[in-house]
Enzyme design. Structure first.
Site, mmCIF file in Angstrom:
data_model
loop_
_atom_site.group_PDB
_atom_site.id
_atom_site.type_symbol
_atom_site.label_atom_id
_atom_site.label_comp_id
_atom_site.label_asym_id
_atom_site.label_seq_id
_atom_site.Cartn_x
_atom_site.Cartn_y
_atom_site.Cartn_z
ATOM 1 N N HIS A 89 0.746 -1.227 -0.141
ATOM 2 C CA HIS A 89 -0.109 -0.059 -0.141
ATOM 3 C C HIS A 89 0.948 1.361 -0.059
ATOM 4 O O HIS A 89 1.834 1.395 0.729
ATOM 5 C CB HIS A 89 -0.949 -0.046 1.168
ATOM 6 C CG HIS A 89 -2.076 0.978 1.211
ATOM 7 N ND1 HIS A 89 -1.839 2.328 1.185
ATOM 8 C CD2 HIS A 89 -3.301 1.061 1.114
ATOM 9 C CE1 HIS A 89 -3.061 2.959 1.251
ATOM 10 N NE2 HIS A 89 -4.032 2.204 1.052
ATOM 11 N N GLY A 178 5.522 22.923 9.875
ATOM 12 C CA GLY A 178 6.644 21.882 9.975
ATOM 13 C C GLY A 178 7.767 22.252 8.856
ATOM 14 O O GLY A 178 7.354 23.391 8.253
#
Length: 297
Positions: A89, A178
């Site tokens: 995935h 961030g």
């Protein structure tokens, strides 16, 4: 009133085999009642686990939900190294995706506020590049668009797997919170808020990835298929490829309609299609399970 003022957060973490790490992540939530995990969906082939966390947002209090999820995120980043991870995935980080949903009478604005505040903390305190999407982002950009810009859908290992740390030292897309510098061991995080999304996966008994990709494409809205449906074809163990579906408007297009179309497309390809499954409960079932947990605690 409590029943009507609930927020839900789905936290997707790139790990399913390290039980010690997962147990630590689950313990991290416990100091923040009434937040509780109402569902956990693990997939070893994908190397991925999804947690459904619910808490009261009554009386304007959202700190329990935000603090619980932040504690889970911090613990995941402390205990999991993306450089050691592999799975079939796609993922962009240790904590790949966090999505907030309103339950019952809670507004999208309420959960968007929690999502935005959490994202700022992840970026500033944990120093992980963090992207906002959906109602939590001022331009309402989609999760899909962020993922495409960051190379989410490109496998980097034979066997159509995603393995190892984040490929770049600097993210090409400026994060909402961030630094632009990215740790290979942690990756990046996407945080958003939106209406309810159902995940419905349909197994196709085949090793022919190209054929199953054609099925997935024709099922998706992007490929001219069903409205509000996004799809990926993902290898899921030996001899099975899943059409993994995001149902963005499940009250209009549900699993039965997706199942029927994939079965028809499978017949056209000469492939056997198995019965699909949801990875989580419905919103009503989640509220019921949460209330049961509260009453029995």
């Amino acid at each position: 009133m409590l029943r009507e003022m609930l927020g839900c957060c789905k936290v997707y973490i790139s790990e399913a085999r390290n039980k010690t790490a997962l147990e630590a992540i689950e313990r991290a939530l416990k100091p923040f009642p009434p937040a509780a995990i109402v569902n956990k969906f693990e997939d070893a082939a994908y190397g991925r686990v999804g947690y459904t966390v619910v808490s009261s947002l009554a009386n304007g209090s959202s700190s329990s939900l935000k603090n619980a999820v932040f504690a889970m995120v911090k613990t995941a980043l402390d205990t999991i190294n993306l450089e050691l991870h592999c799975g079939s995935h796609p993922r962009l980080g240790v904590v790949d995706h966090i999505c907030f949903h309103p339950l019952s009478q809670t507004s999208i604005e309420q959960v968007s506020s929690v999502a935005n505040s959490l994202a700022m903390d992840i970026g500033s305190i944990l120093r992980v590049p963090t992207y906002l999407y959906g109602a939590a982002e001022k331009e309402q950009c989609t999760l899909d668009s962020i993922r495409r810009k960051l190379g989410y859908f490109k496998a980097n290992r034979e066997g159509h797997e995603w393995a190892g740390g984040f490929d770049l030292e600097m993210v090409p897309l400026k994060p909402d919170a961030g630094p632009q510098e990215v740790s290979k061991a942690k990756g990046v995080v996407a945080v958003g808020a939106c209406g309810w999304v159902s995940n419905y996966n349909v197994p196709v008994m085949s090793n022919d990835l190209k054929a199953v990709r054609r099925i997935a494409r024709k099922t998706s809205e992007r490929g001219g298929g069903l409205a509000s449906v996004q799809t990926m074809a993902l290898v899921h163990g030996e001899g099975v490829i899943e059409v993994a579906c995001n149902l963005l408007n499940p009250s209009q297009v549900g699993g039965d309609e997706v199942q029927g179309l994939i079965e028809r497309l499978g017949r056209e390809e000469g492939l056997l299609v198995g019965k699909g499954y949801y990875t989580d409960y419905t919103p009503d079932q989640i509220v019921e399970r949460y209330m049961d947990l509260l009453n029995n605690s």
